[in-house]
Each structure stands twice: as C-alpha cells, then as structure tokens.
Design a protein around this motif. Sequence first.
Motif, PDB file in Angstrom:
ATOM      1  N   ALA A  19       0.999  -1.464   0.420  1.00 10.53           N
ATOM      2  CA  ALA A  19      -0.091  -0.675  -0.054  1.00 10.53           C
ATOM      3  C   ALA A  19       0.489   1.489  -0.126  1.00 10.53           C
ATOM      4  N   PHE A  20       2.210   1.152   0.592  1.00  9.01           N
ATOM      5  CA  PHE A  20       2.908   2.145   0.759  1.00  9.01           C
ATOM      6  C   PHE A  20       3.357   2.143  -0.621  1.00  9.01           C
ATOM      7  N   VAL A  21       3.870   1.533  -1.264  1.00  4.65           N
ATOM      8  CA  VAL A  21       4.909   2.110  -2.633  1.00  4.65           C
ATOM      9  C   VAL A  21       3.784   2.029  -3.390  1.00  4.65           C
ATOM     10  N   LEU A  22       2.583   1.353  -3.154  1.00  3.04           N
ATOM     11  CA  LEU A  22       2.034   1.671  -4.750  1.00  3.04           C
ATOM     12  C   LEU A  22       1.278   4.080  -4.228  1.00  3.04           C
ATOM     13  N   GLY A  23       0.929   4.370  -2.871  1.00  9.32           N
ATOM     14  CA  GLY A  23       1.081   5.157  -2.281  1.00  9.32           C
ATOM     15  C   GLY A  23       1.880   6.249  -2.976  1.00  9.32           C
ATOM     16  N   VAL A  24       3.205   5.830  -2.987  1.00  4.96           N
ATOM     17  CA  VAL A  24       4.079   6.901  -3.378  1.00  4.96           C
ATOM     18  C   VAL A  24       4.125   6.977  -5.192  1.00  4.96           C
ATOM     19  N   ALA A  25       3.986   5.944  -5.426  1.00  2.00           N
ATOM     20  CA  ALA A  25       3.266   5.035  -6.763  1.00  2.00           C
ATOM     21  C   ALA A  25       2.165   7.033  -7.768  1.00  2.00           C
ATOM     22  N   TYR A  26       1.095   6.373  -6.684  1.00  2.00           N
ATOM     23  CA  TYR A  26       0.707   7.580  -6.802  1.00  2.00           C
ATOM     24  C   TYR A  26       0.139   8.736  -6.945  1.00  2.00           C
ATOM     25  N   ASP A  65      -6.390   7.050 -10.995  1.00  2.00           N
ATOM     26  CA  ASP A  65      -7.226   7.002 -10.111  1.00  2.00           C
ATOM     27  C   ASP A  65      -6.819   5.080  -9.120  1.00  2.00           C
ATOM     28  N   THR A  66      -6.497   4.082 -10.107  1.00  2.00           N
ATOM     29  CA  THR A  66      -7.161   2.853 -10.110  1.00  2.00           C
ATOM     30  C   THR A  66      -5.688   2.492  -9.525  1.00  2.00           C
ATOM     31  N   VAL A  67      -4.514   3.117  -9.299  1.00  2.00           N
ATOM     32  CA  VAL A  67      -3.503   2.854  -8.230  1.00  2.00           C
ATOM     33  C   VAL A  67      -3.914   3.779  -6.809  1.00  2.00           C
ATOM     34  N   ALA A  69      -6.571   3.326  -6.079  1.00  2.00           N
ATOM     35  CA  ALA A  69      -8.183   2.520  -5.888  1.00  2.00           C
ATOM     36  C   ALA A  69      -7.623   1.065  -4.634  1.00  2.00           C
ATOM     37  N   ILE A  70      -6.418   0.632  -5.495  1.00  2.00           N
ATOM     38  CA  ILE A  70      -5.839  -0.464  -4.726  1.00  2.00           C
ATOM     39  C   ILE A  70      -4.527  -0.573  -3.731  1.00  2.00           C
ATOM     40  N   ALA A  71      -4.181   1.171  -4.111  1.00  2.00           N
ATOM     41  CA  ALA A  71      -3.784   1.722  -2.427  1.00  2.00           C
ATOM     42  C   ALA A  71      -4.358   1.127  -1.616  1.00  2.00           C
ATOM     43  N   HIS A  72      -5.975   1.762  -1.279  1.00  2.00           N
ATOM     44  CA  HIS A  72      -6.689   1.990  -0.624  1.00  2.00           C
ATOM     45  C   HIS A  72      -7.435   0.721  -0.135  1.00  2.00           C
TER      46      HIS A  72
END
Length: 302
Positions: A19-26, A65-67, A69-72
């Motif tokens: 989730a953290f990695v995807l949060g950074v990516a988002y 938005d997809t990134v 949503a997945i992180a969330h």
Amino acid sequence: MATLSNYLFATGGLLLLFAFVLGVAYTTVLAVGRRTAGSSQPAAAGAGGGVSVLATGAVPLPGGDTVAAIAHGLTWASFMLMGGSLLTRAVIVERGPWGNMYEFSIAFAVGILGGYLFLQRRYPIRSIAFLPLGVALFLVGYAASLPSAIEPLVPALDNPPLLTIHVAMAMIAYGVLAVSFAAAVGYLAQGEQDRFSWLPSHKVLDEVAYRSVVIGFPIFATMIILGSYWASIAWGRYWGWDPKETSALVTWLIYAVYLHARSQAGWRGRPAALILVIGFGAVLFTYFGNLFFSGLHSYSGL
C-alpha cells in the motif's frame, strides 16, 4: 492462536508495504501527470509569462485512480489483518494486547491506519497517504524486529481494565495525531499559494490537521488523566515527573499551544503547521523515550 496472530501481523505488514509503495506511485503519477500536462498546454497569462500548472486544468496520467483504489484497498486489508492480530492476541491474554513494545508498536500502526481511513472518508487526502502509511510501516518494521513471545505482565502493568483503556487511548491519540503530522507536512510543501495542483489545497490540509488534533487532543488528555489515576494505584502517587509522564505532558501542551495558535490570525498557516511537526516529534519521543531514559515506565519487554 499465537501463531495465527503472528501470521495475521506478517500478512498485514506485507500488505501495508504494498500500500505504501502504491501510495508513493500514486503521488508520483499525479505530480508527473500535472507537470506533463502543464508543459504541453499553452501557458496561462501571468506576470512572468511562464506556464502556470494550476491554470492549465491539467489532469493526472491515466491509471492514477486505479493505483489509488488498489492502495486504498490494501490499506483497509492491512488495517483489518493487523487489527485481527491484536484481537487474537487479546483473546489469548484476556486483556488489551499491549503489554510490551512489540504489541505497542502494532497497536500504534493500527491507530495510524484507522485515523487515516477515518479522515480520508471526508477529505480528499489520498495524495499524501504515503506519509501516514510510511510512519505506520516504520512501526511495523520496528515491531517485526522485537520478540513476539507472550510474557507475564510486570507488576506495575497488572491491571487489565486500566491497561486496556489507558494504552488504547494512547494508541488512538497517537494514530490520529500522525495524520495531523502528514497534513502539516503537506501544508508546508503546498504553502498558501497552492504551489502544487496534485496536492490537496492548503485549506483542505489545514482543515485535516485541525480536525485530527480536535479528535486526538481530548483522547490524549484522558489518557494522561487515566495514567495518573493508575500511577496512584501502582506506585502510590498521582504524578512523579517520570520521564514518560513528563514527555507526555509536554506533548499535550504543544498541541494545546497549536489549538490556541490556530485561533489567532497571526499564527495560522505555516507557524501552526510547524507546531504540528514539532508536536509529532514529541509524540515519537514520548513513545520511544522509555528505551533511552530509565524510569518507572521502563517495561518495554526488551
């Protein structure tokens, strides 16, 4: 059941990492998307004649938005799994599962995730999600380095009702105040001029920071009061200027100063945000201080 608790914690921690990695990516996608769109559209009229990203109406790159949503979703899953780890441990020990630093750290991380998930339902703050998630991930990593064995409580802690309520309030307050820290950092980066269109506006960040403190401040105060009452039972005095007691009081006073400062026009904005950064530094010092300063609260289990 102890093994189940450990598995739930490990799985929740791994999902938090993702989730953290995807949060950074988002956040990166938002920033890059706005810069790209801003550079490819005509410059807005301005005194300097340069490109104004805020004026371009830029949109983030596809997939953002997809990134998010997945992180969330992963954040929710991590929150539920690590909460389940604590609940399983609570069934085993028949009290609040926070008798040592391993359990404290997991509970602190869960408190941060809960605080973030609660506040993001009302405010658009997913672009700064990586900040509270990063703090929670640090705590999870720290917990993973500590002994997880269930040991008997030291005599001072052997009061299951007060242990359950007092420490639960500390973890909730710490977790919510971590969100105020994230919002304050975002505010300092954003500024009152809203420098970055991919961040929440300075008004949103200021409101999130304030609401976080409004929630966490009375919980923190109640935690101190209950701790004082518990101290009278365990040690025969309500207050003894123990290092952890003192740092908790100083932390509470810092947030009291913030609430007062925010009500004064001259101290709103950047000065108030700086106070919150200092305040969360004090929270971390209160949390980890007993590892470095001897006192009656030196029962980390290490």
